[in-house]
Design a protein around this motif. Structure first.
Motif, PDB file in Angstrom:
ATOM      1  N   UNK A 379      48.425  29.260  22.247  1.00  0.00           N
ATOM      2  CA  UNK A 379      48.181  27.828  22.301  1.00  0.00           C
ATOM      3  C   UNK A 379      48.339  27.268  20.893  1.00  0.00           C
ATOM      4  N   UNK A 380      49.284  26.330  20.672  1.00  0.00           N
ATOM      5  CA  UNK A 380      49.511  25.848  19.296  1.00  0.00           C
ATOM      6  C   UNK A 380      48.283  25.195  18.676  1.00  0.00           C
ATOM      7  N   UNK A 381      47.460  24.512  19.472  1.00  0.00           N
ATOM      8  CA  UNK A 381      46.262  23.893  18.916  1.00  0.00           C
ATOM      9  C   UNK A 381      45.259  24.933  18.451  1.00  0.00           C
ATOM     10  N   UNK A 382      45.062  25.973  19.248  1.00  0.00           N
ATOM     11  CA  UNK A 382      44.109  27.016  18.862  1.00  0.00           C
ATOM     12  C   UNK A 382      44.625  27.815  17.675  1.00  0.00           C
ATOM     13  N   UNK A 383      45.902  28.165  17.684  1.00  0.00           N
ATOM     14  CA  UNK A 383      46.466  28.896  16.552  1.00  0.00           C
ATOM     15  C   UNK A 383      46.413  28.040  15.279  1.00  0.00           C
ATOM     16  N   UNK A 397      50.284  37.264  11.126  1.00  0.00           N
ATOM     17  CA  UNK A 397      50.651  37.345  12.541  1.00  0.00           C
ATOM     18  C   UNK A 397      50.357  36.028  13.258  1.00  0.00           C
ATOM     19  N   UNK A 398      49.260  35.373  12.898  1.00  0.00           N
ATOM     20  CA  UNK A 398      48.933  34.098  13.532  1.00  0.00           C
ATOM     21  C   UNK A 398      49.940  33.022  13.130  1.00  0.00           C
ATOM     22  N   UNK A 399      50.356  32.997  11.863  1.00  0.00           N
ATOM     23  CA  UNK A 399      51.372  32.031  11.437  1.00  0.00           C
ATOM     24  C   UNK A 399      52.695  32.281  12.170  1.00  0.00           C
ATOM     25  N   UNK A 400      53.047  33.566  12.330  1.00  0.00           N
ATOM     26  CA  UNK A 400      54.278  33.875  13.070  1.00  0.00           C
ATOM     27  C   UNK A 400      54.194  33.357  14.502  1.00  0.00           C
ATOM     28  N   UNK A 401      53.041  33.575  15.132  1.00  0.00           N
ATOM     29  CA  UNK A 401      52.868  33.090  16.499  1.00  0.00           C
ATOM     30  C   UNK A 401      52.925  31.574  16.558  1.00  0.00           C
ATOM     31  N   UNK A 402      52.315  30.914  15.572  1.00  0.00           N
ATOM     32  CA  UNK A 402      52.303  29.448  15.551  1.00  0.00           C
ATOM     33  C   UNK A 402      53.716  28.900  15.402  1.00  0.00           C
ATOM     34  N   UNK A 403      54.500  29.493  14.512  1.00  0.00           N
ATOM     35  CA  UNK A 403      55.884  29.033  14.337  1.00  0.00           C
ATOM     36  C   UNK A 403      56.665  29.179  15.644  1.00  0.00           C
ATOM     37  N   UNK A 404      56.317  30.195  16.424  1.00  0.00           N
ATOM     38  CA  UNK A 404      57.042  30.437  17.660  1.00  0.00           C
ATOM     39  C   UNK A 404      56.687  29.503  18.793  1.00  0.00           C
ATOM     40  N   UNK A 405      55.570  28.765  18.688  1.00  0.00           N
ATOM     41  CA  UNK A 405      55.139  27.944  19.825  1.00  0.00           C
ATOM     42  C   UNK A 405      55.118  26.447  19.532  1.00  0.00           C
ATOM     43  N   UNK A 406      55.147  26.045  18.257  1.00  0.00           N
ATOM     44  CA  UNK A 406      55.137  24.607  17.981  1.00  0.00           C
ATOM     45  C   UNK A 406      56.525  24.031  18.260  1.00  0.00           C
ATOM     46  N   UNK A 407      56.609  22.751  18.620  1.00  0.00           N
ATOM     47  CA  UNK A 407      57.920  22.135  18.851  1.00  0.00           C
ATOM     48  C   UNK A 407      58.729  22.088  17.554  1.00  0.00           C
ATOM     49  N   UNK A 408      60.056  22.026  17.652  1.00  0.00           N
ATOM     50  CA  UNK A 408      60.903  22.083  16.452  1.00  0.00           C
ATOM     51  C   UNK A 408      60.561  21.041  15.400  1.00  0.00           C
TER      52      UNK A 408
END
Length: 436
Positions: A379-383, A397-408
């Motif tokens: 979830x981008x808000x939680x990350x 790892x959390x930053x990597x996940x965030x980059x993968x889920x936020x809109x461009x």
């Protein structure tokens, strides 16, 4: 009610779904892969069952029989609501196709009631009073999975981990102490495939809530347990109720005591080990391999006993009453599958400056459970909330996940931070390049 707890969505064909899930189950047993149409709830349970070394043809073991069983269940809190369970669910169990069952917080069946012919069929797989039906002893099943996740669930046909149970379907709900919210056990109905309807899950959930309301009406409200706050604090804060005269300690307000660091560690470790710790084990948890004399630990415990009074006992060292901690809110939210609530309750690492080995293990375990839940939810808000905290700001790892889920259009800032962290940690930039 969230769809993940329901076995079948509206309009699904039970026979078709059963065949598909059975194929997925066999594929998991053969290679460990889980795909459609297996629910995430069931997939997680299958993995827990496999880690517990439950065999696919395993039959639940029987712990208690005869007089031991009678004495145990007569003393259990759920005995007081069995008449209510029978009143609300007994007609279902009497229709010739269903069983009503109630288990304790360890998955031990206390009551299994229904038509004799149905009970006899169930007894072939040891679905009977005294048997252990938690996931570690019986694999995926509604009562056992309820105890694992803390939420009402349905388990349909081949979603059961053990093949002897797959001809059955069941719906169960947790029952909690209405004051402490401690899990007391689960109430369940077991029968055919039609129990996978939303109606059966709503029914057992309503029954569990009625039981909790009835338990609340039986006794006057108990005094709240003392609360130990350790998250994000170098020194724990112990809330004990109205202040008692003559107690030592630095007061942080009415009924609260700020503990020193060593006392904070001792009290947390004892709260985490309700069965108690020997002097040698407590010393190991506190000091590790350091050469510390037993006199040092006894002196610390003597000073702590002057503060706690009869709450602290020895041989082994243990707490004589329940001590709540602020970890429980985080653990409870994670067990309920709500990482957002867990993150809101997490006020920082547990006693962050403590170097006591036992405390460090508890700290890492709690943070790892929370991180994994956040990473899994994606979830981008939680990350985003996690990486904005002092304890999450360097979480690669959390930053990597965030980059993968936020809109461009929102990716530039987290991608830049990720590049900085990768440079700092000396790792490759594959994910950064993919995020550009």
């Amino acid at each position: 009610m969230l769809k993940q707890w329901l076995a079948l969505e509206a309009g699904a064909d039970p026979a078709e779904r059963a065949v598909a899930v059975r194929r997925a189950h066999e594929a998991f047993l053969a290679g460990g892969e889980i795909g459609v149409p297996v629910r995430g709830l069931v997939a997680d349970s299958w993995r827990r069952s496999a880690r517990a070394s439950v065999g696919p043809d395993h039959v639940a073991s029987v712990d208690l029989t005869d007089r031991d069983l009678e004495a145990y269940r007569a003393a259990h809190p759920l005995a007081r609501v069995m008449p209510l369970f029978r009143e609300l669910l007994g007609t279902i169990a009497e229709d010739g196709a269903h069983l009503l069952s109630v288990c304790d917080e360890h998955g031990r069946m206390l009551w299994v009631e229904g038509p004799p012919q149905v009970r006899q069929r169930a007894e072939r797989m040891n679905f009977m009073p005294g048997a252990r039906w938690d996931e570690a002893h019986a694999g995926t099943n509604a009562p056992g999975t309820v105890l694992a996740v803390g939420h009402p669930v349905q388990i349909f046909a081949a979603e059961h981990y053990c093949r002897p149970v797959q001809p059955w379907s069941c719906a169960a709900a947790p029952v909690r102490d209405p004051r402490t919210r401690r899990l007391l056990g689960a109430v369940d109905i077991t029968g055919g495939d039609h129990l996978a309807s939303p109606h059966s899950l709503a029914l057992v959930q309503a029954t569990a809530r009625a039981a909790e309301a009835h338990l609340a009406s039986l006794e006057p409200a108990a005094a709240p347990a003392p609360l130990l706050e350790v998250l994000g604090r170098d020194e724990a804060l112990l809330h004990t109720g109205p202040p008692a005269p003559g107690r030592a300690g630095a007061r942080a307000g009415d009924g609260s005591v700020r503990l020193g660091r060593r006392h904070s560690e001792i009290l947390l470790l004892l709260a985490a080990h309700p069965d108690g710790l020997s002097g040698d084990r407590l010393a190991l948890e506190l000091y590790g391999d350091r050469d510390v004399t037993p006199v040092t630990l006894r002196a610390e415990l003597s000073r702590l006993r002057r503060l706690l009074g009869p709450l602290l006992a020895s041989r082994p060292y243990r707490l004589t009453g329940r001590l709540a901690t602020d970890l429980e809110a985080v653990d409870g939210a994670l067990a309920a599958g709500d990482p957002g609530a867990a993150l809101a309750a997490y006020r920082g690492p547990l006693l962050p400056l403590s170097e006591a080995p036992g405390v460090m293990r508890l700290r890492r375990a709690l943070e790892d459970r929370l991180r994994q839940a956040l990473l899994a939810r994606r979830d981008p808000e939680l990350l985003g909330a996690w990486v904005r905290t002092p304890w999450g700001e360097d979480d690669l790892e959390a930053w990597e996940a965030l980059v993968g889920v936020v809109p461009p259009e929102a990716r530039a800032v987290p991608a830049a931070r990720l590049r900085c962290l990768r440079d700092a940690f000396g790792v490759g930039s594959r994910a950064v390049g993919a995020a550009r």
